[in-house]
Design a protein around this motif. Structure first.
Motif, PDB file in Angstrom:
ATOM      1  N   LEU A 112      33.471 -32.060  19.666  1.00 55.92           N
ATOM      2  CA  LEU A 112      33.598 -31.885  18.226  1.00 55.92           C
ATOM      3  C   LEU A 112      32.443 -31.113  17.599  1.00 55.92           C
ATOM      4  CD1 LEU A 112      34.813 -35.481  17.295  1.00 55.92           C
ATOM      5  CD2 LEU A 112      36.199 -33.463  17.828  1.00 55.92           C
ATOM      6  N   ARG A 113      31.230 -31.386  18.023  1.00 48.54           N
ATOM      7  CA  ARG A 113      30.065 -30.813  17.353  1.00 48.54           C
ATOM      8  C   ARG A 113      29.946 -29.319  17.643  1.00 48.54           C
ATOM      9  NH1 ARG A 113      24.961 -33.711  19.244  1.00 48.54           N
ATOM     10  NH2 ARG A 113      26.313 -35.480  18.732  1.00 48.54           N
ATOM     11  N   GLU A 114      29.568 -28.567  16.612  1.00 49.26           N
ATOM     12  CA  GLU A 114      29.364 -27.133  16.802  1.00 49.26           C
ATOM     13  C   GLU A 114      28.191 -26.880  17.750  1.00 49.26           C
ATOM     14  OE1 GLU A 114      30.874 -24.520  16.242  1.00 49.26           O
ATOM     15  OE2 GLU A 114      32.339 -24.916  14.671  1.00 49.26           O
ATOM     16  N   LEU A 115      28.260 -25.769  18.450  1.00 49.57           N
ATOM     17  CA  LEU A 115      27.164 -25.390  19.338  1.00 49.57           C
ATOM     18  C   LEU A 115      25.909 -25.072  18.519  1.00 49.57           C
ATOM     19  CD1 LEU A 115      29.143 -23.037  21.732  1.00 49.57           C
ATOM     20  CD2 LEU A 115      28.291 -25.315  22.262  1.00 49.57           C
ATOM     21  N   PRO A 116      24.725 -25.295  19.099  1.00 53.80           N
ATOM     22  CA  PRO A 116      23.478 -25.112  18.342  1.00 53.80           C
ATOM     23  C   PRO A 116      23.035 -23.649  18.242  1.00 53.80           C
ATOM     24  CG  PRO A 116      22.970 -25.858  20.557  1.00 53.80           C
ATOM     25  CD  PRO A 116      24.470 -25.837  20.456  1.00 53.80           C
ATOM     26  N   TYR A 117      23.949 -22.790  17.814  1.00 53.25           N
ATOM     27  CA  TYR A 117      23.643 -21.377  17.650  1.00 53.25           C
ATOM     28  C   TYR A 117      24.075 -20.936  16.251  1.00 53.25           C
ATOM     29  CZ  TYR A 117      23.748 -21.894  22.731  1.00 53.25           C
ATOM     30  OH  TYR A 117      23.534 -22.338  24.007  1.00 53.25           O
ATOM     31  N   PRO A 118      23.430 -19.924  15.694  1.00 53.59           N
ATOM     32  CA  PRO A 118      23.838 -19.437  14.364  1.00 53.59           C
ATOM     33  C   PRO A 118      25.292 -18.957  14.366  1.00 53.59           C
ATOM     34  CG  PRO A 118      21.704 -18.519  15.022  1.00 53.59           C
ATOM     35  CD  PRO A 118      22.260 -19.202  16.225  1.00 53.59           C
ATOM     36  N   ASP A 119      26.039 -19.368  13.338  1.00 52.34           N
ATOM     37  CA  ASP A 119      27.450 -18.966  13.218  1.00 52.34           C
ATOM     38  C   ASP A 119      28.185 -19.162  14.538  1.00 52.34           C
ATOM     39  OD1 ASP A 119      27.127 -18.133  10.543  1.00 52.34           O
ATOM     40  OD2 ASP A 119      26.309 -16.214  11.220  1.00 52.34           O
ATOM     41  N   ALA A 120      28.049 -20.367  15.083  1.00 54.17           N
ATOM     42  CA  ALA A 120      28.603 -20.636  16.413  1.00 54.17           C
ATOM     43  C   ALA A 120      30.122 -20.517  16.447  1.00 54.17           C
ATOM     44  CB  ALA A 120      28.186 -22.035  16.872  1.00 54.17           C
ATOM     45  N   ASP A 121      30.770 -20.621  15.295  1.00 49.64           N
ATOM     46  CA  ASP A 121      32.234 -20.506  15.276  1.00 49.64           C
ATOM     47  C   ASP A 121      32.697 -19.081  15.588  1.00 49.64           C
ATOM     48  OD1 ASP A 121      30.986 -19.837  12.799  1.00 49.64           O
ATOM     49  OD2 ASP A 121      32.947 -19.809  11.841  1.00 49.64           O
ATOM     50  N   ARG A 122      31.783 -18.115  15.593  1.00 52.64           N
ATOM     51  CA  ARG A 122      32.144 -16.727  15.904  1.00 52.64           C
ATOM     52  C   ARG A 122      31.923 -16.386  17.375  1.00 52.64           C
ATOM     53  NH1 ARG A 122      28.195 -13.908  12.121  1.00 52.64           N
ATOM     54  NH2 ARG A 122      28.899 -12.038  13.248  1.00 52.64           N
ATOM     55  N   LEU A 123      31.428 -17.340  18.160  1.00 52.30           N
ATOM     56  CA  LEU A 123      31.185 -17.099  19.582  1.00 52.30           C
ATOM     57  C   LEU A 123      32.454 -17.379  20.379  1.00 52.30           C
ATOM     58  CD1 LEU A 123      27.672 -18.758  20.027  1.00 52.30           C
ATOM     59  CD2 LEU A 123      28.208 -16.320  19.908  1.00 52.30           C
ATOM     60  N   VAL A 124      32.805 -16.454  21.268  1.00 53.91           N
ATOM     61  CA  VAL A 124      34.001 -16.631  22.089  1.00 53.91           C
ATOM     62  C   VAL A 124      33.679 -16.285  23.536  1.00 53.91           C
ATOM     63  CG1 VAL A 124      35.652 -16.181  20.236  1.00 53.91           C
ATOM     64  CG2 VAL A 124      34.799 -14.269  21.622  1.00 53.91           C
ATOM     65  N   GLN A 125      34.394 -16.926  24.423  1.00 49.67           N
ATOM     66  CA  GLN A 125      34.385 -16.542  25.836  1.00 49.67           C
ATOM     67  C   GLN A 125      35.630 -15.711  26.082  1.00 49.67           C
ATOM     68  OE1 GLN A 125      33.451 -19.375  29.146  1.00 49.67           O
ATOM     69  NE2 GLN A 125      35.576 -19.007  29.734  1.00 49.67           N
ATOM     70  N   VAL A 126      35.459 -14.595  26.749  1.00 51.22           N
ATOM     71  CA  VAL A 126      36.580 -13.697  27.021  1.00 51.22           C
ATOM     72  C   VAL A 126      36.997 -13.874  28.483  1.00 51.22           C
ATOM     73  CG1 VAL A 126      37.424 -11.330  26.961  1.00 51.22           C
ATOM     74  CG2 VAL A 126      35.667 -12.073  25.326  1.00 51.22           C
ATOM     75  N   ASP A 127      38.278 -14.182  28.690  1.00 45.25           N
ATOM     76  CA  ASP A 127      38.834 -14.345  30.032  1.00 45.25           C
ATOM     77  C   ASP A 127      39.898 -13.291  30.280  1.00 45.25           C
ATOM     78  OD1 ASP A 127      37.318 -16.672  30.532  1.00 45.25           O
ATOM     79  OD2 ASP A 127      38.821 -17.908  29.514  1.00 45.25           O
ATOM     80  N   GLU A 128      40.001 -12.869  31.544  1.00 40.68           N
ATOM     81  CA  GLU A 128      41.163 -12.084  31.943  1.00 40.68           C
ATOM     82  C   GLU A 128      42.292 -13.044  32.302  1.00 40.68           C
ATOM     83  OE1 GLU A 128      40.765  -9.024  34.801  1.00 40.68           O
ATOM     84  OE2 GLU A 128      38.854  -8.280  34.024  1.00 40.68           O
ATOM     85  N   LEU A 129      43.508 -12.657  32.010  1.00 37.75           N
ATOM     86  CA  LEU A 129      44.683 -13.456  32.328  1.00 37.75           C
ATOM     87  C   LEU A 129      45.492 -12.756  33.406  1.00 37.75           C
ATOM     88  CD1 LEU A 129      45.848 -14.543  28.762  1.00 37.75           C
ATOM     89  CD2 LEU A 129      44.451 -15.830  30.387  1.00 37.75           C
ATOM     90  N   ALA A 130      45.812 -13.492  34.466  1.00 36.92           N
ATOM     91  CA  ALA A 130      46.658 -12.952  35.522  1.00 36.92           C
ATOM     92  C   ALA A 130      48.113 -12.964  35.064  1.00 36.92           C
ATOM     93  CB  ALA A 130      46.484 -13.758  36.794  1.00 36.92           C
ATOM     94  N   GLY A 131      48.979 -12.425  35.886  1.00 33.22           N
ATOM     95  CA  GLY A 131      50.390 -12.370  35.532  1.00 33.22           C
ATOM     96  C   GLY A 131      51.014 -13.737  35.333  1.00 33.22           C
TER      97      GLY A 131
END
Length: 797
Positions: free
Chosen positions: A47-66
């Protein structure tokens, strides 16, 4: 003043009924303590936001297989994403590897993060001392963690500008991060990584982070990424296997591996808390029922309904408050054991604390319990007049069929919750046993693992030097008394590792290559590894002295990888190209087929593996894991093995562990979930049994004259026993039926934690129902015997 008088009177009253009070406090403390501890974990992890500025704008980018499963990102695709998506403000790619860090004569095995792009800018963090690096940095520099600074670097004030050897290569320390920064988990050092333009679009080697622009919603960013994936697919065809890209909030990505187990534990904790509250309410109802004459006399003497309500409220509040204080202590102790126990690895473990929110929760819970109990007692008293209460008490009768009905209803709910908890434990237990029955593909008995580390390198000469050191240790270990076999591999079973695509043997240009012919785990192994690990040779041969560094390069392939690539055709003699994993472009000739090993998880079918020879392909073997099989037993082997390894510790840090720990570690999270839920269910079962026993004892006391009259009119004792048992088992059966329905509805929550069974598993449902009915029957037997033992003449008199 009247409030203080009532408070003192409430304390004296509870002290006079110490047994009931202690039991009620203990019940509530267990329920509240579990709820506070699990809430603290869920809050920190989910639940708690990550301890970084504007943490809601941080994303992890994944590749998706078929088929939709997520993969790490290939470097060329990262380059296109970071340059082609206008919604991205900053991007970075990174990989965390374990290896030796050296300062002076001291060496420590630690996690180093190789980061490209604007890693620290994406996260929005700065160094505590010195500075960080960015995408323009090309020097050999390093930023260290606060822990490494205080440990290996001894907290020196002049640390900036000094050298730290990483994988055998010196780097200049330019910064020290704050003690609160730890990304990825357990990282000790961060070094800049230059671009990797020669990488294939199917080499999924990098984790990718991005910070979205303030005016770019996540949904818009996902649409843009999907459009780019379609464009890349059209442009590169079979050279890329990325069917799409997914942008996941970083907080959710970090919590994803433990989300379902935590939600399952949270549901179990909620059930336990409701059971504890219900049981406490039942106890307080029984306490007030036993004092009905006292309350009736007070009402007859002029005490107002408000004064009596306040008395009941204060008693409930005192019990709940004491239980709340005990619960906070239990929660803090539980979290301390979790943080320092090391049984389960949770993200953001250091952020788990019992904070102000937990105190507010306990206060609100205590107040709510007192209010609900007061309303229940007053509701049952409102239906009875003071005159009737005094008349019944004068005759020695216990008042309140309405109270009896209310307590029975509470007990039905309590039994239903207990049933649902027991079903959950039964499902997890059967699933856990099914996992234990899985053959992992190796033999763990009488075997020890030795984890060795050498400097990671891209230089072939240094890599061959590393291999020489590993082979020297293997020869020395083989000479120890009692050692039957010894061999090594770059990644142990059930420990993850590196997987990727392999091509037909003629491919050497991965950037413009056709579609790969297969996918497998990539392992560097010595010839003795398969015998030491107990992995069977199914066809062909293993590595031996014929496989020299300057000769034809060879490989072993597991049965699953061979079957997925060539079907039923014989793989011996096939030539494959796996150079994208270690940079060696020479083709590999398959010389043997070995048994399948679960390389990452027991609950997934083996992906398959390709093994290359340590002497020929050492570039991907900076970390090497020996397996030592002995006829002496592990306690006898360990001292001599440790003495031998100490000779090499200055240049090769090592760690010893039984091979059996691999399976144990792989099942750690499931085991902890099962143990905690089993503890919750055991407490719930004890409370349900105690509650039914108390209710039936109360009912027998209330109906004493009825049972005496029945016997006086000719009913035998067996009929009286059956009457009491039928009454108790009816309550139990209603609760069990409701609980089974609740369990079936809630089984979806546990689906991801089940293996080999369904959420509506009939043996589990029937077994829980029979267990509960049998246990509740035992709880009713003693009150039934007491009812049948009532002497008609004595009772009627």
């Amino acid at each position: 003043m009247s409030w203080l008088q009532d408070l003192r009177f409430a304390a004296r009253s509870l002290r006079a009924h110490m047994g009931t009070t202690v039991f009620a406090v203990g019940t509530l403390a267990l329920g509240l303590g579990a709820a506070v501890a699990i809430y603290a974990i869920v809050d920190a992890v989910l639940l708690r936001e990550l301890p970084y500025p504007d943490a809601d704008r941080l994303v992890q980018v994944d590749e998706l297989a078929g088929d939709g499963h997520a993969m790490r990102v290939a470097w060329p695709n990262y380059a296109d994403l970071s340059a082609g998506l206008a919604v991205i403000e900053a991007a970075s790619y990174y990989a965390a590897v374990s290896g030796p860090l050296t300062r002076g004569g001291a060496m420590q095995r630690a996690t180093t993060v190789y980061a490209g792009g604007d890693f620290f800018r994406v996260l929005g963090v700065s160094a505590e001392l010195g500075r960080t690096f960015d995408a323009r940095t090309r020097e050999r520099v390093v930023v260290v963690s606060h822990g490494l600074w205080q440990g290996l670097l001894q907290g020196r004030a002049d640390v900036l500008g000094s050298a730290l050897s990483i994988d055998g290569e010196p780097a200049t320390i330019i910064g020290v991060m704050p003690p609160t920064f730890a990304f990825p988990e357990k990282a000790a050092a961060w070094v800049p990584f230059t671009d990797d333009p020669g990488s294939s679009r199917s080499a999924h080697n990098w984790s990718m982070l991005a910070r979205l622009r303030k005016d770019a919603p996540l949904a818009e960013a996902r649409l843009a990424a999907s459009a780019l994936a379609a464009s890349l697919s059209r442009q590169y065809g079979e050279q890329t296997d990325a069917a799409g890209f997914d942008l996941v909030p970083l907080r959710d990505a970090l919590a994803a591996p433990v989300r379902q187990p935590l939600l399952l534990l949270a549901a179990g904790t909620a059930f336990l808390l409701l059971i504890a509250v219900t049981n406490a309410a039942n106890l307080l109802l029984a306490l007030n029922a036993s004092r009905s004459r006292e309350l009736a006399v007070r009402a007859a003497l002029g005490a107002s309904g408000l004064r009596i309500a306040r008395q009941v409220f204060l008693e409930g509040l005192l019990i709940a408050t004491v239980a709340g204080v005990a619960a906070l202590g239990l929660a803090m102790l539980s979290i301390r054991l979790l943080v320092h126990g090391g049984e389960v690895q949770l993200p953001r473990l250091g952020e788990i604390v019992v904070g102000p929110a937990a105190l507010v929760f306990v206060m609100v819970a205590a107040l709510s319990i007192a209010v609900v109990t007061t309303l229940a007692v007053l509701g049952s008293r409102r239906r009875r007049s003071t005159t009737l209460a005094l008349r019944e008490s004068a005759r020695g009768q216990s008042p309140g069929r309405s109270q009896l009905a209310l307590r029975a209803a509470l007990l039905v709910g309590q039994t239903a919750l207990t049933t649902a908890l027991l079903v959950g434990v039964g499902l997890l237990g059967r699933s856990f046993m099914a996992l234990l029955d899985i053959d992992p593909g190796y033999q763990a008995e009488s075997a020890m693992t030795v984890q060795l580390s050498r400097p990671r390198t891209r230089d072939p000469d240094t890599a061959f030097d590393n291999a020489r050191h590993f082979e020297e240790v293997i020869r020395e270990v083989q000479a120890l008394p009692g050692v039957e076999s010894v061999g090594g591999v770059s990644s142990l079973p059930l420990d993850g590792g590196t997987n990727g695509a392999f091509w037909d043997g003629g491919v050497s240009d991965f950037a413009n290559s056709p579609k790969p012919i297969g996918y497998a785990e990539f392992r560097v192994a010595s010839g003795g590894y398969f015998a030491a690990a107990g992995i069977p040779l199914l066809a062909g041969r293993t590595f031996d002295e014929r496989d020299r560094a300057d000769g034809n390069h060879v490989a072993l392939i597991s049965a699953a990888a061979a079957r997925a690539t060539w079907g039923d055709a014989d793989p011996i003699g096939r030539r494959i190209q796996f150079g994208n994993m270690d940079g060696d472009l020479r083709a590999l000739t398959v010389i043997g087929v070995v048994g399948d090993v679960h390389e990452s998880r027991l609950d997934r079918a083996p992906m398959g593996a390709v093994y290359v020879d340590l002497e020929q392909r050492p570039l991907a073997a900076a970390d090497f894991n020996l397996i030592v099989r002995s006829s002496l037993g592990l306690p006898a082997l360990a001292p001599s093995l440790r003495t031998l390894l100490e000779k090499h510790a200055g240049e090769m840090p090592y760690a010893l562990a039984p091979l059996a720990d691999l399976r144990s570690n792989a099942l750690a999270e499931r085991r902890v979930s099962l143990v905690l839920l089993a503890a919750f269910a055991t407490i719930a079962l004890a409370l349900a049994v105690g509650g039914l026993y108390g209710l039936m004892a109360f009912s027998v006391g209330q109906r004493r004259h009825e049972f005496a009259l029945r016997q006086a009119l000719g009913a035998d004792r067996g009929r009286v026993v059956r009457l009491v048992l039928r009454s108790g088992l009816t309550i139990g059966a209603c609760g069990i039926l409701a609980g089974l329905v609740l369990a079936l509805v809630g089984s979806r929550l546990a689906t991801s934690q089940l293996y080999g069974i369904a959420g509506n598993d009939p043996p589990t449902l029937v077994g829980v129902a029979v267990l509960l009915l049998g246990t509740l029957l035992l709880a009713c037997l003693l009150p039934a015997r007491r009812a049948s033992a009532i002497a008609p003449g004595e009772a009627l008199q």
